[in-house]
Design a protein around this motif. Sequence first.
Motif, short mmCIF file in Angstrom:
data_model
loop_
_atom_site.label_atom_id
_atom_site.label_comp_id
_atom_site.label_asym_id
_atom_site.label_seq_id
_atom_site.Cartn_x
_atom_site.Cartn_y
_atom_site.Cartn_z
N LEU A 209 35.14 49.28 -43.28
CA LEU A 209 36.46 49.83 -43.00
C LEU A 209 36.68 50.09 -41.51
O LEU A 209 37.79 49.94 -41.00
CB LEU A 209 36.69 51.12 -43.78
N ASN A 210 35.61 50.48 -40.82
CA ASN A 210 35.69 50.81 -39.40
C ASN A 210 35.55 49.59 -38.49
O ASN A 210 35.54 49.74 -37.27
CB ASN A 210 34.63 51.85 -39.03
N GLY A 211 35.41 48.40 -39.06
CA GLY A 211 35.30 47.19 -38.25
C GLY A 211 33.94 46.99 -37.62
O GLY A 211 33.79 46.26 -36.65
N GLU A 212 32.91 47.63 -38.18
CA GLU A 212 31.55 47.53 -37.63
C GLU A 212 30.76 46.35 -38.19
O GLU A 212 29.62 46.15 -37.80
CB GLU A 212 30.81 48.84 -37.91
N VAL A 213 31.35 45.59 -39.11
CA VAL A 213 30.69 44.43 -39.71
C VAL A 213 31.45 43.19 -39.26
O VAL A 213 32.63 43.03 -39.58
CB VAL A 213 30.67 44.54 -41.25
N GLY A 214 30.76 42.33 -38.52
CA GLY A 214 31.42 41.18 -37.92
C GLY A 214 32.13 40.27 -38.91
O GLY A 214 33.21 39.76 -38.62
N SER A 215 31.54 40.06 -40.08
CA SER A 215 32.11 39.10 -41.03
C SER A 215 33.39 39.60 -41.69
O SER A 215 34.14 38.80 -42.24
CB SER A 215 31.08 38.73 -42.09
N THR A 216 33.66 40.89 -41.62
CA THR A 216 34.89 41.41 -42.23
C THR A 216 35.81 42.10 -41.22
O THR A 216 36.89 42.55 -41.59
CB THR A 216 34.57 42.41 -43.36
N ARG A 217 35.39 42.17 -39.98
CA ARG A 217 36.16 42.91 -38.96
C ARG A 217 37.61 42.44 -38.88
O ARG A 217 38.54 43.26 -38.82
CB ARG A 217 35.49 42.73 -37.60
N ASN A 218 37.83 41.13 -38.89
CA ASN A 218 39.19 40.59 -38.75
C ASN A 218 39.89 40.38 -40.08
O ASN A 218 40.97 39.79 -40.11
CB ASN A 218 39.15 39.28 -37.97
N ILE B 234 25.15 45.79 -55.18
CA ILE B 234 25.86 44.57 -54.88
C ILE B 234 27.33 44.95 -54.95
O ILE B 234 27.74 45.64 -55.88
CB ILE B 234 25.59 43.46 -55.92
N TYR B 235 28.10 44.53 -53.97
CA TYR B 235 29.50 44.95 -53.95
C TYR B 235 30.40 43.78 -53.58
O TYR B 235 29.97 42.81 -52.96
CB TYR B 235 29.70 46.12 -52.98
N VAL B 236 31.65 43.89 -54.00
CA VAL B 236 32.65 42.89 -53.66
C VAL B 236 33.85 43.61 -53.06
O VAL B 236 34.37 44.57 -53.65
CB VAL B 236 33.09 42.08 -54.91
N LEU B 237 34.24 43.15 -51.89
CA LEU B 237 35.42 43.69 -51.22
C LEU B 237 36.52 42.64 -51.27
O LEU B 237 36.25 41.44 -51.19
CB LEU B 237 35.11 43.98 -49.74
N ARG B 238 37.74 43.09 -51.38
CA ARG B 238 38.89 42.18 -51.32
C ARG B 238 39.65 42.47 -50.04
O ARG B 238 39.98 43.63 -49.75
CB ARG B 238 39.78 42.40 -52.53
N SER B 239 39.91 41.43 -49.28
CA SER B 239 40.71 41.57 -48.06
C SER B 239 42.18 41.58 -48.46
O SER B 239 42.67 40.65 -49.12
CB SER B 239 40.44 40.39 -47.13
N LEU B 240 42.89 42.61 -48.06
CA LEU B 240 44.33 42.67 -48.30
C LEU B 240 45.09 41.81 -47.29
O LEU B 240 46.27 41.54 -47.48
CB LEU B 240 44.81 44.11 -48.26
N LYS B 241 44.39 41.36 -46.28
CA LYS B 241 44.99 40.50 -45.26
C LYS B 241 45.05 39.05 -45.72
O LYS B 241 46.09 38.40 -45.64
CB LYS B 241 44.20 40.60 -43.95
#
Length: 92
Positions: free
Chosen positions: A34-43, A7-14
């Motif tokens: 990181l490479n934008g391959e996941v739709g929910s975090t791409r932007n 289980i992981y948590v990412l923080r968007s710096l944006k």
Amino acid sequence: MEQFYYIYVLRSLKDGKNYTGYTKNLKIRFEQHLNGEVGSTRNRRPLVLIYFEGCLNQQDATHREQYLKTHYGKMFLKNRLKQWNNEESNLI
């Protein structure tokens, strides 16, 4: 030895918001984010990995992921990451 589920948590710096997910392979999944391959975090890139846990089976991982998305789970993460949040605010 069995495969772990993470289980992981990412923080968007944006936008400063967190994203919680689970995976069998944390390294590959993080690279996909990181490479934008996941739709929910791409932007929402750039992203940093701020927390992860390992579980012995998928069911435990999905239950933990759902918990971390609740109000109480978010409070747990806030308290767990208090030191990291303080260090992060000093960098801004």
